[in-house]
Motif scaffolding. Sequence first.
Motif, PDB file in Angstrom:
ATOM      1  N   GLN A   1      43.656  67.671  39.897  1.00 23.15           N
ATOM      2  CA  GLN A   1      44.977  67.638  39.257  1.00 23.15           C
ATOM      3  C   GLN A   1      44.902  67.350  37.761  1.00 23.15           C
ATOM      4  OE1 GLN A   1      47.922  68.103  41.281  1.00 23.15           O
ATOM      5  NE2 GLN A   1      46.238  68.750  42.607  1.00 23.15           N
ATOM      6  N   GLY A   2      43.686  67.244  37.243  1.00 24.02           N
ATOM      7  CA  GLY A   2      43.531  66.878  35.837  1.00 24.02           C
ATOM      8  C   GLY A   2      43.997  65.455  35.565  1.00 24.02           C
ATOM      9  N   GLN A   3      43.868  64.588  36.585  1.00 24.16           N
ATOM     10  CA  GLN A   3      44.347  63.210  36.439  1.00 24.16           C
ATOM     11  C   GLN A   3      43.269  62.176  36.722  1.00 24.16           C
ATOM     12  OE1 GLN A   3      47.842  62.945  38.863  1.00 24.16           O
ATOM     13  NE2 GLN A   3      49.094  64.028  37.361  1.00 24.16           N
ATOM     14  N   PHE A   4      42.054  62.563  36.402  1.00 26.44           N
ATOM     15  CA  PHE A   4      40.938  61.636  36.593  1.00 26.44           C
ATOM     16  C   PHE A   4      40.854  60.743  35.356  1.00 26.44           C
ATOM     17  CE2 PHE A   4      36.074  61.226  36.358  1.00 26.44           C
ATOM     18  CZ  PHE A   4      36.055  60.090  37.145  1.00 26.44           C
ATOM     19  N   ASN A   5      41.276  59.495  35.508  1.00 26.90           N
ATOM     20  CA  ASN A   5      41.227  58.558  34.386  1.00 26.90           C
ATOM     21  C   ASN A   5      41.048  57.124  34.905  1.00 26.90           C
ATOM     22  OD1 ASN A   5      43.868  57.455  35.056  1.00 26.90           O
ATOM     23  ND2 ASN A   5      44.708  59.368  34.238  1.00 26.90           N
ATOM     24  N   ARG A   6      40.796  56.230  33.971  1.00 24.27           N
ATOM     25  CA  ARG A   6      40.502  54.829  34.333  1.00 24.27           C
ATOM     26  C   ARG A   6      41.635  54.161  35.089  1.00 24.27           C
ATOM     27  NH1 ARG A   6      37.318  55.457  30.305  1.00 24.27           N
ATOM     28  NH2 ARG A   6      35.185  54.876  30.725  1.00 24.27           N
ATOM     29  N   GLN A   7      42.842  54.434  34.645  1.00 28.53           N
ATOM     30  CA  GLN A   7      43.998  53.779  35.249  1.00 28.53           C
ATOM     31  C   GLN A   7      44.138  54.149  36.727  1.00 28.53           C
ATOM     32  OE1 GLN A   7      47.637  54.679  33.244  1.00 28.53           O
ATOM     33  NE2 GLN A   7      48.770  53.073  34.323  1.00 28.53           N
ATOM     34  N   ASN A   8      44.030  55.451  37.017  1.00 30.00           N
ATOM     35  CA  ASN A   8      44.138  55.895  38.410  1.00 30.00           C
ATOM     36  C   ASN A   8      42.981  55.353  39.249  1.00 30.00           C
ATOM     37  OD1 ASN A   8      46.529  57.207  38.064  1.00 30.00           O
ATOM     38  ND2 ASN A   8      45.621  59.217  37.724  1.00 30.00           N
ATOM     39  N   LEU A   9      41.801  55.362  38.654  1.00 29.66           N
ATOM     40  CA  LEU A   9      40.619  54.866  39.356  1.00 29.66           C
ATOM     41  C   LEU A   9      40.817  53.397  39.754  1.00 29.66           C
ATOM     42  CD1 LEU A   9      37.729  55.369  40.300  1.00 29.66           C
ATOM     43  CD2 LEU A   9      36.953  54.987  37.953  1.00 29.66           C
ATOM     44  N   GLN A  10      41.332  52.622  38.810  1.00 28.68           N
ATOM     45  CA  GLN A  10      41.585  51.205  39.042  1.00 28.68           C
ATOM     46  C   GLN A  10      42.589  51.012  40.188  1.00 28.68           C
ATOM     47  OE1 GLN A  10      39.617  49.176  37.441  1.00 28.68           O
ATOM     48  NE2 GLN A  10      40.454  47.667  38.870  1.00 28.68           N
ATOM     49  N   GLN A  11      43.582  51.866  40.216  1.00 28.56           N
ATOM     50  CA  GLN A  11      44.589  51.778  41.284  1.00 28.56           C
ATOM     51  C   GLN A  11      44.005  52.086  42.658  1.00 28.56           C
ATOM     52  OE1 GLN A  11      48.078  54.113  40.458  1.00 28.56           O
ATOM     53  NE2 GLN A  11      48.694  52.775  38.754  1.00 28.56           N
ATOM     54  N   HIS A  12      43.123  53.091  42.695  1.00 32.21           N
ATOM     55  CA  HIS A  12      42.503  53.433  43.990  1.00 32.21           C
ATOM     56  C   HIS A  12      41.680  52.255  44.504  1.00 32.21           C
ATOM     57  CE1 HIS A  12      43.951  57.325  43.109  1.00 32.21           C
ATOM     58  NE2 HIS A  12      42.974  57.709  42.324  1.00 32.21           N
ATOM     59  N   LEU A  13      40.978  51.592  43.591  1.00 31.31           N
ATOM     60  CA  LEU A  13      40.169  50.438  43.993  1.00 31.31           C
ATOM     61  C   LEU A  13      41.067  49.305  44.499  1.00 31.31           C
ATOM     62  CD1 LEU A  13      37.389  49.051  44.138  1.00 31.31           C
ATOM     63  CD2 LEU A  13      37.835  48.169  41.834  1.00 31.31           C
ATOM     64  N   ALA A  14      42.100  48.996  43.727  1.00 33.17           N
ATOM     65  CA  ALA A  14      43.003  47.896  44.090  1.00 33.17           C
ATOM     66  C   ALA A  14      43.655  48.161  45.446  1.00 33.17           C
ATOM     67  CB  ALA A  14      44.064  47.721  43.005  1.00 33.17           C
ATOM     68  N   ALA A  15      43.915  49.437  45.739  1.00 26.91           N
ATOM     69  CA  ALA A  15      44.579  49.786  47.004  1.00 26.91           C
ATOM     70  C   ALA A  15      43.736  49.403  48.213  1.00 26.91           C
ATOM     71  CB  ALA A  15      44.903  51.278  47.031  1.00 26.91           C
ATOM     72  N   THR A  16      42.400  49.343  48.045  1.00 27.75           N
ATOM     73  CA  THR A  16      41.553  49.002  49.207  1.00 27.75           C
ATOM     74  C   THR A  16      41.769  47.552  49.641  1.00 27.75           C
ATOM     75  OG1 THR A  16      39.556  48.262  47.991  1.00 27.75           O
ATOM     76  CG2 THR A  16      39.755  50.629  48.443  1.00 27.75           C
ATOM     77  N   LYS A  17      42.299  46.740  48.729  1.00 30.75           N
ATOM     78  CA  LYS A  17      42.526  45.324  49.034  1.00 30.75           C
ATOM     79  C   LYS A  17      43.525  45.157  50.193  1.00 30.75           C
ATOM     80  CE  LYS A  17      43.098  41.071  46.453  1.00 30.75           C
ATOM     81  NZ  LYS A  17      43.203  40.439  45.132  1.00 30.75           N
ATOM     82  N   ASP A  18      44.558  45.947  50.190  1.00 30.55           N
ATOM     83  CA  ASP A  18      45.613  45.811  51.208  1.00 30.55           C
ATOM     84  C   ASP A  18      45.300  46.547  52.510  1.00 30.55           C
ATOM     85  OD1 ASP A  18      47.057  44.391  49.323  1.00 30.55           O
ATOM     86  OD2 ASP A  18      48.010  46.207  48.527  1.00 30.55           O
ATOM     87  N   MET A  19      44.200  47.275  52.533  1.00 29.39           N
ATOM     88  CA  MET A  19      43.877  48.038  53.746  1.00 29.39           C
ATOM     89  C   MET A  19      43.171  47.161  54.777  1.00 29.39           C
ATOM     90  SD  MET A  19      42.362  51.530  52.062  1.00 29.39           S
ATOM     91  CE  MET A  19      43.316  52.467  50.854  1.00 29.39           C
ATOM     92  N   GLU A  20      43.340  47.554  56.048  1.00 28.64           N
ATOM     93  CA  GLU A  20      42.573  46.933  57.125  1.00 28.64           C
ATOM     94  C   GLU A  20      41.378  47.839  57.413  1.00 28.64           C
ATOM     95  OE1 GLU A  20      44.811  45.708  60.606  1.00 28.64           O
ATOM     96  OE2 GLU A  20      43.081  46.106  61.882  1.00 28.64           O
TER      97      GLU A  20
END
Length: 195
Positions: free
Chosen positions: A139-158
């Motif tokens: 999507q042409g949206q590979f950047n630090r901010q999105n990457l950081q969000q993907h990582l943070a999202a793993t915190k709430d996962m089981e």
Amino acid sequence: MELTLDLAKKWLQLFAKDIQSQQGFLNELDTAIGDGDHGTNMVRGMQQVQVLLQQDTASDLSALLKQAAFALISKVGGASGPLYGTALLDMSKYAQEHDSQLEALIQAGASGIARRGQAQVGDKTMLDIWQPVAHDLSQGQFNRQNLQQHLAATKDMEAHKGRASYLAERSIGHIDPGAQSSEILFNNLLQVIGE
Ligand SMILES: Nc1ncnc2c1ncn2[C@@H]1O[C@H](COP(=O)(O)OP(=O)(O)O)[C@@H](O)[C@H]1O
Ligand SMILES: [Mg+2]
């Protein structure tokens, strides 16, 4: 964009360096929801990759990715070795059979992890970085901010795969170690492609 042999060498070199310096942190994350060895495992594999980079015998991208894959599969020991190894091996195959287009290569790697680990997005594994990154690239949206969000999202996962899954809902509230090392990997990619 194209992942050239030269860029890939720089990428793996940076990753080896950061894995070394983040070894303790990765072990800590794995202590919370696993057995505390993810940093140690990855250092073992990436030290072998550094030896290969020094020998500098790979003639093209596909060969380099294959060498790195076998280094990780043979040296890492933990579950993460065969998973990173399969990702790199499938990227190597893609480069050999098709082209070196970055977005397609990362998608091939993500699909390899999903197949080898029998994992799905949302299972709280390294795939929760790889697959969203492949999507961001498309999507042409590979950047630090999105990457950081993907990582943070793993915190709430089981966790539903790997050792962390033994903890079931008690795995919630912790970042997945393999997702963290993959976040480092893709931060390094952003560095080498100059973004
Ligand atoms: N089935 C799987 N599919 C995808 N990733 C997995 C799977 N099992 C484990 N992982 C990843 O591997 C990481 C753990 O790696 P590591 O600690 O080196 O291996 P081990 O679990 O054998 O000690 C996890 O944080 C997770 O990201
Ligand atoms: Mg472990």
